[in-house]
Design an enzyme around this catalytic site. Structure first.
Site, PDB file in Angstrom:
ATOM      1  CD1 TRP A   1      51.133  32.596   7.551  1.00 47.95           C
ATOM      2  CD2 TRP A   1      50.220  31.552   5.903  1.00 47.95           C
ATOM      3  NE1 TRP A   1      50.335  31.874   7.691  1.00 47.95           N
ATOM      4  CE2 TRP A   1      49.501  30.930   6.543  1.00 47.95           C
ATOM      5  CE3 TRP A   1      50.195  30.624   4.290  1.00 47.95           C
ATOM      6  CZ2 TRP A   1      48.228  30.256   6.836  1.00 47.95           C
ATOM      7  CZ3 TRP A   1      48.881  30.157   4.220  1.00 47.95           C
ATOM      8  CH2 TRP A   1      48.066  29.783   5.423  1.00 47.95           C
TER       9      TRP A   1
ATOM     10  CE1 TYR B   1      47.586  26.052   7.138  1.00 48.32           C
ATOM     11  CE2 TYR B   1      47.894  24.837   5.595  1.00 48.32           C
ATOM     12  CZ  TYR B   1      47.077  25.237   5.843  1.00 48.32           C
ATOM     13  OH  TYR B   1      45.369  24.780   6.108  1.00 48.32           O
TER      14      TYR B   1
ATOM     15  CG  ASP C   1      46.965  31.884  10.077  1.00 51.87           C
ATOM     16  OD1 ASP C   1      46.940  31.539   8.728  1.00 51.87           O
ATOM     17  OD2 ASP C   1      46.512  31.615  11.163  1.00 51.87           O
TER      18      ASP C   1
END
Length: 71
Positions: A13, A17, A33
């Protein structure tokens, strides 16, 4: 992604990002998310990945739109 994830404490993640927000990578997708899940609550993370395939190579833009949809 591999170089980012090689840094201790950075998982999938976070790597996605960072690539999306700081490197301008247009194809990041954050299926786990909270904002994405809030916008599409009836979909699992696996289902979100399948759905997002049709948005390639612009999945980062889809994430931002889903964040605003979930507000």
């Amino acid at each position: 992604m591999e170089k980012l994830q090689a840094i201790r404490g950075i998982g999938g993640w976070t790597a996605q990002y960072i690539a999306m927000r700081t490197m301008g990578w247009p194809d990041a997708f954050l299926e786990t998310d909270a904002g994405v899940k809030h916008a599409l609550p009836d979909k699992s993370a696996k289902e979100l990945l399948v759905l997002a395939e049709r948005w390639r190579p612009w999945r980062s833009y889809a994430v931002v739109n889903l964040w605003f949809k979930g507000e």
